[in-house]
Scaffold this active site. Structure first.
Site, short mmCIF file in Angstrom:
data_model
loop_
_atom_site.label_atom_id
_atom_site.label_comp_id
_atom_site.label_asym_id
_atom_site.label_seq_id
_atom_site.Cartn_x
_atom_site.Cartn_y
_atom_site.Cartn_z
N LYS A 193 -82.86 -58.14 67.26
CA LYS A 193 -82.10 -56.88 67.31
C LYS A 193 -82.43 -55.39 67.64
O LYS A 193 -83.31 -54.86 66.55
CB LYS A 193 -80.69 -57.04 67.44
CG LYS A 193 -80.62 -56.75 65.71
CD LYS A 193 -80.39 -54.93 64.96
CE LYS A 193 -80.91 -54.84 63.55
NZ LYS A 193 -80.41 -53.19 63.12
N GLY A 247 -83.42 -56.61 61.87
CA GLY A 247 -82.72 -57.77 61.72
C GLY A 247 -82.91 -59.20 61.61
O GLY A 247 -82.82 -60.37 60.88
N ASP A 265 -75.57 -57.60 59.05
CA ASP A 265 -75.68 -58.36 60.37
C ASP A 265 -75.66 -59.62 60.97
O ASP A 265 -75.81 -59.95 61.59
CB ASP A 265 -77.19 -57.25 60.38
CG ASP A 265 -77.13 -56.05 60.51
OD1 ASP A 265 -76.22 -55.51 60.72
OD2 ASP A 265 -78.05 -55.50 60.61
P1 ATP Z 1 -81.85 -54.90 56.73
O1 ATP Z 1 -81.20 -53.97 57.49
O2 ATP Z 1 -81.53 -56.23 55.56
O3 ATP Z 1 -83.12 -53.93 55.55
P2 ATP Z 1 -84.18 -55.08 58.28
O4 ATP Z 1 -84.26 -56.04 59.88
O5 ATP Z 1 -84.74 -53.88 58.06
O6 ATP Z 1 -83.08 -55.79 58.01
P3 ATP Z 1 -85.64 -57.64 57.23
O7 ATP Z 1 -86.77 -57.56 58.11
O8 ATP Z 1 -84.47 -58.44 57.02
O9 ATP Z 1 -84.73 -55.83 56.89
O10 ATP Z 1 -86.05 -57.31 55.51
C1 ATP Z 1 -85.17 -56.74 54.52
C2 ATP Z 1 -85.44 -57.47 54.33
O11 ATP Z 1 -85.40 -58.50 53.03
C3 ATP Z 1 -87.21 -58.01 52.94
O12 ATP Z 1 -87.43 -56.16 52.16
C4 ATP Z 1 -87.44 -58.45 52.32
O13 ATP Z 1 -88.67 -59.51 51.48
C5 ATP Z 1 -86.31 -59.54 52.21
N1 ATP Z 1 -86.23 -60.98 52.82
C6 ATP Z 1 -85.33 -61.71 52.09
N2 ATP Z 1 -85.25 -62.97 53.66
C7 ATP Z 1 -85.95 -62.68 54.32
C8 ATP Z 1 -86.56 -62.82 56.07
N3 ATP Z 1 -86.06 -64.76 56.34
N4 ATP Z 1 -87.37 -62.50 56.77
C9 ATP Z 1 -87.49 -61.38 56.51
N5 ATP Z 1 -87.07 -60.18 55.53
C10 ATP Z 1 -86.94 -61.02 54.48
#
Ligand code: ATP
Length: 285
Positions: free
Chosen positions: A10, A101, A136
């Site tokens: 997203k 996300g 989210d």
């Molecule tokens: P957020 O706003 O939650 O930080 P984001 O999109 O910026 O979301 P994500 O890619 O969801 O970030 O990753 C956030 C953290 O979650 C990372 O530090 C990662 O190690 C951990 N994590 C745990 N499970 C997952 C997964 N299935 N995919 C991505 N990251 C994950």
């Protein structure tokens, strides 16, 4: 037996922080736009061996119950009282900790796959369960364009015909945690927005008006990110100076998105960006 699902990413076309809550969460008003590119693929295998195993194609990504997809599976098994015998494989395309996300989308995809299979929980319970996993996650259960309020879990879906403009997404190869972005939010930015931007943005999406979308982007979390990571301001300016109508950071960053007038202009911009910056990944939608 094996089931598979796409797990979309997203961007936030608009993100206003309205209020800091005592429980470290923030009340926000945001426009979520789901994207087909990048998307992960989730493969769920039903085994005879009890337990929840989660692995991915990204070295170093948390595994098993430390992965958000594993926590989603465990929460589902507890709530639905179904004994888990599941192996989950995440084929990752969504950059990690990138404001797109990825983890939340994977968690929602697992909840959706399991509930489509077992049909053990009503939608309302599934949404409540999703929220316990992250702010989210409820959005990705449906993955439809929406204005979200609350902590991001109360939806006004943007029904009817909607025209997303040609978009280019840029991920610089470093992570930012959502916690960092929210902690560094300047207090004077917190509060309602009476500029009318949000409604103008939605109007522009309905009218197929990329310039109107571009003129009404907003992200309260962006200021601190531009200050801390000068590369992000350099990328934003490059996008604006090389054909984008506008560019902004999505969510808690560091990924940026550019709004373009036409798919041709977007594709040209993608070429010049890849030529000028080696260490970024570019996606087009
Ligand atoms: P957020 O706003 O939650 O930080 P984001 O999109 O910026 O979301 P994500 O890619 O969801 O970030 O990753 C956030 C953290 O979650 C990372 O530090 C990662 O190690 C951990 N994590 C745990 N499970 C997952 C997964 N299935 N995919 C991505 N990251 C994950």
């Amino acid at each position: 037996m094996s089931l598979a699902a796409l797990s979309k990413s997203k961007i936030n076309l608009y993100l206003k922080v309205l209020k800091r809550r005592p429980d470290r969460y923030h009340e926000i008003e945001t426009v979520f736009l789901p994207l087909d590119t990048p998307a992960d693929r989730i493969v769920l295998d039903f085994e005879t061996r009890p337990g929840i195993r989660v692995s991915s194609t990204v070295p170093g990504l948390p595994e098993n119950l430390e992965n958000l997809a594993g926590r989603a599976a465990l929460a589902y098994s507890d709530m639905a009282k179904i004994s888990a015998c599941w192996t989950i494989r995440i084929e990752k395309e969504i950059p990690v900790a990138a404001g797109m996300g990825g983890g939340s989308s994977n968690a929602a995809a697992v909840l959706r796959l399991l509930n489509d299979h077992y049909r053990a929980l009503p939608e309302k319970t599934l949404a409540e369960l999703a929220l316990t996993l992250g702010a989210d996650v409820p959005f990705f259960l449906h993955g439809r364009p929406a204005v979200a309020t609350g902590v991001g879990e109360v939806f006004r879906y943007l029904e009817g015909r909607l025209f997303a403009p040609p978009l280019l997404i840029v991920n610089p190869h470093f992570p930012v945690s959502a916690k960092w972005a929210y902690t560094h939010l300047a207090p004077e930015q917190i509060g309602p927005d009476d500029s009318g931007k949000l409604e103008r943005l939605i109007d522009a999406l309905r009218r197929n008006d990329p310039a109107g979308v571009a003129a009404n982007l907003h992200n309260d979390l962006a200021y601190a990110l531009y200050e801390k990571f000068p590369l992000l301001a350099i990328l934003r300016d490059f996008l604006r100076e090389n054909g984008a109508l506008n560019a902004e950071i999505t969510g808690s960053g560091p990924s940026l998105f550019a709004v373009c007038a036409t798919p041709e202009e977007r594709d040209e911009l993608a070429l010049s960006l890849s030529g000028a910056f080696r260490s970024v990944t570019v996606f087009t939608n």
